[in-house]
Design a protein around this motif. Structure first.
Motif, PDB file in Angstrom:
ATOM      1  N   LEU A 106      -6.267 -11.019  -2.500  1.00 20.14           N
ATOM      2  CA  LEU A 106      -6.203  -9.955  -1.499  1.00 20.14           C
ATOM      3  C   LEU A 106      -5.376 -10.408  -0.293  1.00 20.14           C
ATOM      4  N   ILE A 107      -5.619 -11.633   0.174  1.00 23.56           N
ATOM      5  CA  ILE A 107      -4.909 -12.145   1.346  1.00 23.56           C
ATOM      6  C   ILE A 107      -3.435 -12.395   1.028  1.00 23.56           C
ATOM      7  N   SER A 108      -3.161 -13.030  -0.121  1.00 17.16           N
ATOM      8  CA  SER A 108      -1.765 -13.375  -0.433  1.00 17.16           C
ATOM      9  C   SER A 108      -0.921 -12.125  -0.653  1.00 17.16           C
ATOM     10  N   PHE A 109      -1.476 -11.104  -1.310  1.00 16.57           N
ATOM     11  CA  PHE A 109      -0.692  -9.888  -1.519  1.00 16.57           C
ATOM     12  C   PHE A 109      -0.598  -9.049  -0.251  1.00 16.57           C
ATOM     13  N   ALA A 110      -1.588  -9.181   0.645  1.00 16.29           N
ATOM     14  CA  ALA A 110      -1.491  -8.512   1.948  1.00 16.29           C
ATOM     15  C   ALA A 110      -0.351  -9.138   2.753  1.00 16.29           C
ATOM     16  N   ARG A 111      -0.217 -10.462   2.684  1.00 23.53           N
ATOM     17  CA  ARG A 111       0.847 -11.147   3.431  1.00 23.53           C
ATOM     18  C   ARG A 111       2.233 -10.737   2.945  1.00 23.53           C
ATOM     19  N   LYS A 112       2.334 -10.358   1.670  1.00 26.81           N
ATOM     20  CA  LYS A 112       3.640  -9.987   1.104  1.00 26.81           C
ATOM     21  C   LYS A 112       4.022  -8.534   1.366  1.00 26.81           C
ATOM     22  N   MET A 118      -0.175  -8.261  10.642  1.00 26.84           N
ATOM     23  CA  MET A 118      -1.024  -8.729   9.543  1.00 26.84           C
ATOM     24  C   MET A 118      -2.250  -7.831   9.375  1.00 26.84           C
ATOM     25  N   ALA A 119      -2.751  -7.289  10.488  1.00 25.62           N
ATOM     26  CA  ALA A 119      -3.909  -6.385  10.410  1.00 25.62           C
ATOM     27  C   ALA A 119      -3.557  -5.134   9.608  1.00 25.62           C
ATOM     28  N   GLN A 120      -2.349  -4.594   9.836  1.00 22.73           N
ATOM     29  CA  GLN A 120      -1.919  -3.411   9.092  1.00 22.73           C
ATOM     30  C   GLN A 120      -1.700  -3.743   7.622  1.00 22.73           C
ATOM     31  N   LYS A 121      -1.139  -4.921   7.350  1.00 20.90           N
ATOM     32  CA  LYS A 121      -0.914  -5.347   5.969  1.00 20.90           C
ATOM     33  C   LYS A 121      -2.240  -5.463   5.233  1.00 20.90           C
ATOM     34  N   LEU A 122      -3.215  -6.131   5.882  1.00 21.61           N
ATOM     35  CA  LEU A 122      -4.532  -6.336   5.268  1.00 21.61           C
ATOM     36  C   LEU A 122      -5.249  -5.010   5.057  1.00 21.61           C
ATOM     37  N   ALA A 123      -5.166  -4.130   6.042  1.00 18.86           N
ATOM     38  CA  ALA A 123      -5.801  -2.809   5.925  1.00 18.86           C
ATOM     39  C   ALA A 123      -5.186  -2.023   4.769  1.00 18.86           C
ATOM     40  N   GLY A 124      -3.860  -2.074   4.643  1.00 17.21           N
ATOM     41  CA  GLY A 124      -3.189  -1.370   3.548  1.00 17.21           C
ATOM     42  C   GLY A 124      -3.604  -1.894   2.192  1.00 17.21           C
ATOM     43  N   GLU A 125      -3.700  -3.211   2.079  1.00 20.39           N
ATOM     44  CA  GLU A 125      -4.094  -3.813   0.799  1.00 20.39           C
ATOM     45  C   GLU A 125      -5.558  -3.500   0.473  1.00 20.39           C
ATOM     46  N   ALA A 128      -5.733   0.139  -0.648  1.00 17.70           N
ATOM     47  CA  ALA A 128      -5.159   0.274  -1.990  1.00 17.70           C
ATOM     48  C   ALA A 128      -6.113  -0.290  -3.040  1.00 17.70           C
ATOM     49  N   ALA A 129      -6.687  -1.459  -2.762  1.00 13.73           N
ATOM     50  CA  ALA A 129      -7.586  -2.094  -3.731  1.00 13.73           C
ATOM     51  C   ALA A 129      -8.881  -1.307  -3.909  1.00 13.73           C
ATOM     52  N   SER A 130      -9.349  -0.652  -2.852  1.00 20.66           N
ATOM     53  CA  SER A 130     -10.574   0.145  -2.986  1.00 20.66           C
ATOM     54  C   SER A 130     -10.345   1.391  -3.833  1.00 20.66           C
ATOM     55  N   LYS A 131      -9.065   1.820  -3.957  1.00 19.69           N
ATOM     56  CA  LYS A 131      -8.718   2.956  -4.826  1.00 19.69           C
ATOM     57  C   LYS A 131      -8.235   2.500  -6.198  1.00 19.69           C
ATOM     58  N   GLU A 132      -8.455   1.220  -6.543  1.00 19.28           N
ATOM     59  CA  GLU A 132      -8.029   0.643  -7.830  1.00 19.28           C
ATOM     60  C   GLU A 132      -6.506   0.658  -7.994  1.00 19.28           C
ATOM     61  N   GLU A 133      -5.778   0.446  -6.903  1.00 24.81           N
ATOM     62  CA  GLU A 133      -4.326   0.309  -7.005  1.00 24.81           C
ATOM     63  C   GLU A 133      -3.895  -0.817  -6.082  1.00 24.81           C
ATOM     64  N   GLY A 134      -2.614  -1.140  -6.085  1.00 23.85           N
ATOM     65  CA  GLY A 134      -2.126  -2.232  -5.249  1.00 23.85           C
ATOM     66  C   GLY A 134      -1.845  -3.479  -6.069  1.00 23.85           C
ATOM     67  N   ALA A 135      -1.162  -4.427  -5.441  1.00 28.08           N
ATOM     68  CA  ALA A 135      -0.703  -5.625  -6.143  1.00 28.08           C
ATOM     69  C   ALA A 135      -1.844  -6.545  -6.574  1.00 28.08           C
ATOM     70  N   ALA A 136      -2.885  -6.649  -5.758  1.00 26.00           N
ATOM     71  CA  ALA A 136      -4.006  -7.540  -6.088  1.00 26.00           C
ATOM     72  C   ALA A 136      -4.755  -7.036  -7.322  1.00 26.00           C
ATOM     73  N   VAL A 137      -4.936  -5.723  -7.429  1.00 23.85           N
ATOM     74  CA  VAL A 137      -5.605  -5.154  -8.608  1.00 23.85           C
ATOM     75  C   VAL A 137      -4.725  -5.332  -9.837  1.00 23.85           C
TER      76      VAL A 137
END
Length: 158
Positions: A106-112, A118-125, A128-137
């Motif tokens: 979650l942290i590494s893909f938020a950084r990318k 960083m707060a906006q990146k983390l919030a976006g990730e 996305a992950a709570s909706k079962e999408e995004g790079a970490a999922v």
């Protein structure tokens, strides 16, 4: 260590949510020992999640925990040499390793991500992950596919 396993140190719960899991996440988020900066980044991200969320009955902390559980892998492949050949063997993951792996992803893909802070990146990730999408999922899905593809070698398990 040669002699024995190091004992687990107890983590203090964080000041705002009173949760040890948050402290563990912030410790992974932290750079150069700057814990107060890491806490500020996390809390700002939770505030952004709070205002951007669509689901009204869930808090930002619940959304973050849901994102963590969506990213959490259940099986992984481990390399093992058998008779000169290296096989990828699917194995179950220990519960504490599941949590730490999901936090790292979650942290590494938020950084990318491509947002301003960083707060906006983390919030976006997290959203996305709570909706079962995004790079970490996607990383979790790929890990599970790899384990499924190498299921034939599971009899080499050690």
């Amino acid at each position: 260590m040669r002699k024995r396993q190091a004992k687990k140190r107890p983590l203090l719960p964080d000041p705002r949510f009173n949760d040890q899991l948050v402290t563990r996440f912030v410790n992974m988020l932290m750079w150069d020992g700057k814990k107060s900066v890491a806490f500020k980044v996390f809390y700002d991200a939770m505030d952004i999640v709070e205002e951007k969320k669509t689901d009204e009955e869930k808090s930002s902390l619940e959304l973050w925990k849901e994102a963590l559980s969506n990213v959490m892998p259940h099986v992984e492949v481990r390399s093992r040499r058998v008779g000169g050949a290296t096989f990828q063997i699917p194995m179950q993951i220990r519960p504490d390793r599941k949590i730490s792996t999901s936090m790292k992803w979650l942290i590494s893909f938020a950084r990318k991500r491509n947002e301003k802070s960083m707060a906006q990146k983390l919030a976006g990730e997290v959203l996305a992950a709570s909706k079962e999408e995004g790079a970490a999922v996607k990383r979790r899905v790929d890990t599970h596919k790899m384990a499924e593809a190498n299921k034939a070698f599971s009899h080499f398990r050690f």
